[in-house]
Each structure stands twice: as C-alpha cells, then as structure tokens.
Design a protein around this motif. Structure first.
Motif, PDB file in Angstrom:
ATOM      1  N   GLU A 106       0.824  -1.202   0.000  1.00 34.04           N
ATOM      2  CA  GLU A 106       0.000   0.000   0.000  1.00 34.04           C
ATOM      3  C   GLU A 106       0.865   1.261   0.000  1.00 34.04           C
ATOM      4  O   GLU A 106       0.474   2.287  -0.566  1.00 34.04           O
ATOM      5  N   ASP A 107       2.029   1.195   0.626  1.00 25.61           N
ATOM      6  CA  ASP A 107       2.953   2.326   0.570  1.00 25.61           C
ATOM      7  C   ASP A 107       3.414   2.564  -0.867  1.00 25.61           C
ATOM      8  O   ASP A 107       3.516   3.707  -1.321  1.00 25.61           O
ATOM      9  N   TRP A 108       3.698   1.486  -1.574  1.00 24.81           N
ATOM     10  CA  TRP A 108       4.101   1.626  -2.973  1.00 24.81           C
ATOM     11  C   TRP A 108       2.978   2.258  -3.800  1.00 24.81           C
ATOM     12  O   TRP A 108       3.235   3.152  -4.611  1.00 24.81           O
ATOM     13  N   GLU A 109       1.764   1.790  -3.559  1.00 23.89           N
ATOM     14  CA  GLU A 109       0.630   2.301  -4.333  1.00 23.89           C
ATOM     15  C   GLU A 109       0.407   3.780  -4.061  1.00 23.89           C
ATOM     16  O   GLU A 109       0.078   4.542  -4.985  1.00 23.89           O
ATOM     17  N   ARG A 110       0.592   4.202  -2.813  1.00 23.84           N
ATOM     18  CA  ARG A 110       0.437   5.621  -2.475  1.00 23.84           C
ATOM     19  C   ARG A 110       1.475   6.469  -3.200  1.00 23.84           C
ATOM     20  O   ARG A 110       1.168   7.531  -3.722  1.00 23.84           O
ATOM     21  N   MET A 111       2.735   6.002  -3.221  1.00 22.67           N
ATOM     22  CA  MET A 111       3.770   6.769  -3.914  1.00 22.67           C
ATOM     23  C   MET A 111       3.510   6.833  -5.412  1.00 22.67           C
ATOM     24  O   MET A 111       3.672   7.885  -6.038  1.00 22.67           O
ATOM     25  N   ILE A 112       3.139   5.713  -5.997  1.00 23.37           N
ATOM     26  CA  ILE A 112       2.855   5.705  -7.433  1.00 23.37           C
ATOM     27  C   ILE A 112       1.684   6.620  -7.752  1.00 23.37           C
ATOM     28  O   ILE A 112       1.694   7.347  -8.752  1.00 23.37           O
ATOM     29  N   ALA A 113       0.676   6.623  -6.883  1.00 24.94           N
ATOM     30  CA  ALA A 113      -0.502   7.465  -7.113  1.00 24.94           C
ATOM     31  C   ALA A 113      -0.130   8.942  -7.109  1.00 24.94           C
ATOM     32  O   ALA A 113      -0.567   9.712  -7.982  1.00 24.94           O
ATOM     33  N   VAL A 114       0.660   9.367  -6.134  1.00 27.13           N
ATOM     34  CA  VAL A 114       1.003  10.788  -6.024  1.00 27.13           C
ATOM     35  C   VAL A 114       2.082  11.171  -7.025  1.00 27.13           C
ATOM     36  O   VAL A 114       1.934  12.134  -7.795  1.00 27.13           O
TER      37      VAL A 114
END
Length: 254
Positions: A106-114
């Motif tokens: 989920e941390d990876w997904e947050r970074m990719i999203a932003v």
C-alpha cells in the motif's frame, strides 16, 4: 523585485508546504497569478493570504490530484478564474523508504498514485491550455516544471519504489520535452538533493532514525526557497531558451 511573469497564470501542486509553497511565493513575487493546489485547505488559505498581503494573486483549490477528475477540475477552475494557464509546476510528492522485502504494497501504491499518476493527471489536463498559451499569449511560451529528485538519477538501497517513481518522472519529462518543446511549451525536470521539508516525516520512526535523521544531522541541506529559485529561473528564460534539466544539490552532499 522586477516582475517577469506579469499577466501569466501558474498552477502549483503540493502547494501547502515545503517546495510547493515556496515556489508559489516565488512565482507570485515574479508577477504570476498562482493557483494553489493541495489537500490541506487551511494551509492553502494561509498561503494565499500571505501572497495577497504581499500584493500577489492566489486561488485556493483543494484537490487530491491522484483522482483524475479532481486534477482536471483544478485545471478547469484555474482557467475559469484567470482565463489562461501558462505554467504548471508538478511538485506534489511522497517519499516512503525501506526495504523491498517485507514492504507494505500500500505504501508503494500511495507513492505511485502521487508521484506518477497525479503528475500525469495534471499534465494531461493542463497541456491544451499550455499549448494555447504558447501560441497566443503575449509571452508566446509556456512551461512545465516537474519536481523530481536526485533519486531520479541515482538508486540506493532502501529507496526502491521511490527511485522507481522519480526515474519515471525523469523519463516522462524527457519524452514530453521532445514532443512539445518545439511548440514552445518548455518541459523541464528539477532534481533536488536534500531539502528541509516535510517529505521524510511520513516514514516510520525506524526509517527516520536509520535513513533520514542521520543525513539531516550531518548535512547542511537546501531550503525550499533554493528550489523555488530554480523554478523561477527555468520559467523566466527568454522564449528561445529552454532548461531541460536542473540539478540542485547541497554543497556538502556527495
């Protein structure tokens, strides 16, 4: 200060703190009307009041640019208010460090999203207006500045997905530069080294203690204003000059 951007409009993402806030102040001081885009409305309103007290013009837009519709709406509101868009600064970013092994996806997904999707959403929404400004505005040039990182140039253990996003920003920027700069939408990437911002504060106490705090204790890092000064330089060049890449490092950072 002599105004170089009078009559222009700039949109800055991640404008509620750090580099984004400093960049908004800088562009407003140079004469641009500035749309302030971020999720924290209270901080945006305080910044807008500061800019307006100094004689500038600012528009507060609370938006989460990881949602394409909100990024589009932010651009639409900017153009509706000011009639044009001349400068886009894609600054919003997130840095969550640590090993790949055992990481929380989920941390990876947050970074990719932003760092990736948000940048893509705002760029896609802004490009038609920037191309129009390059054709018929008084300056006959427009600008995109993407805030990347030295982590877009060098990979380190523990930076894996953050490196991924910033290498991606650099690659996208260069491809877009080749596509539209000859149409006088200048596209450049600015890569800071260590800067005194909130970027590292979103990490766990363990990561901060092992990877972030020691660096800041040993290094005279940059101020957000140093990066804002670089953005100001990039967007105030004569129409015939385009800065494709600007790398700004603390003097004592290896």
């Amino acid at each position: 200060m002599t105004s170089n951007l009078t009559g222009t409009t700039a949109l800055v993402t991640g404008a509620s703190s750090g580099i984004g806030a400093a960049t908004a102040r800088q562009l407003a001081a140079l004469g641009a009307s500035v749309a302030l885009v971020a999720r924290r409305r209270d901080r945006l309103e305080a910044l807008a009041a500061e800019i307006e007290q100094a004689g500038g013009t600012a528009l507060v837009i609370e938006a989460d640019i990881t949602h394409r519709a909100q990024a589009q709406a932010a651009v639409d509101q900017t153009v509706e208010r000011f009639g044009q868009l001349d400068i886009l600064v894609n600054n919003a970013g997130l840095m969550l460090l640590g090993p790949v092994v055992g990481a929380d996806p989920e941390d990876w997904e947050r970074m990719i999203a932003v760092n990736i999707q948000g940048l893509l959403h705002t760029t896609h929404a802004a490009l038609p207006h920037l191309l129009k400004a390059a054709e018929d505005s008084p300056r006959r040039v427009a600008d995109i500045v993407n805030i990347s990182s030295i982590a877009g140039r060098v990979a380190w253990n523990g930076y894996g997905v953050y490196n991924l996003t910033k290498f991606g920003v650099n690659g996208f920027t260069e491809s877009l530069r080749q596509e539209v700069t000859q149409r006088h939408v200048r596209v450049g990437v600015l890569e800071p080294g260590g800067v005194d911002t909130e970027l590292g504060s979103h990490n766990t106490a363990e990561v901060r203690g092992e990877m972030i705090d020691p660096f800041y204790e040993q290094t005279e890092v940059l101020a957000p204003e140093d990066i804002a000064d670089g953005v100001g330089y990039m967007v105030t060049r004569p129409r015939h000059a385009s800065i494709g890449e600007l790398w700004i490092m603390p003097t004592d950072q290896a």
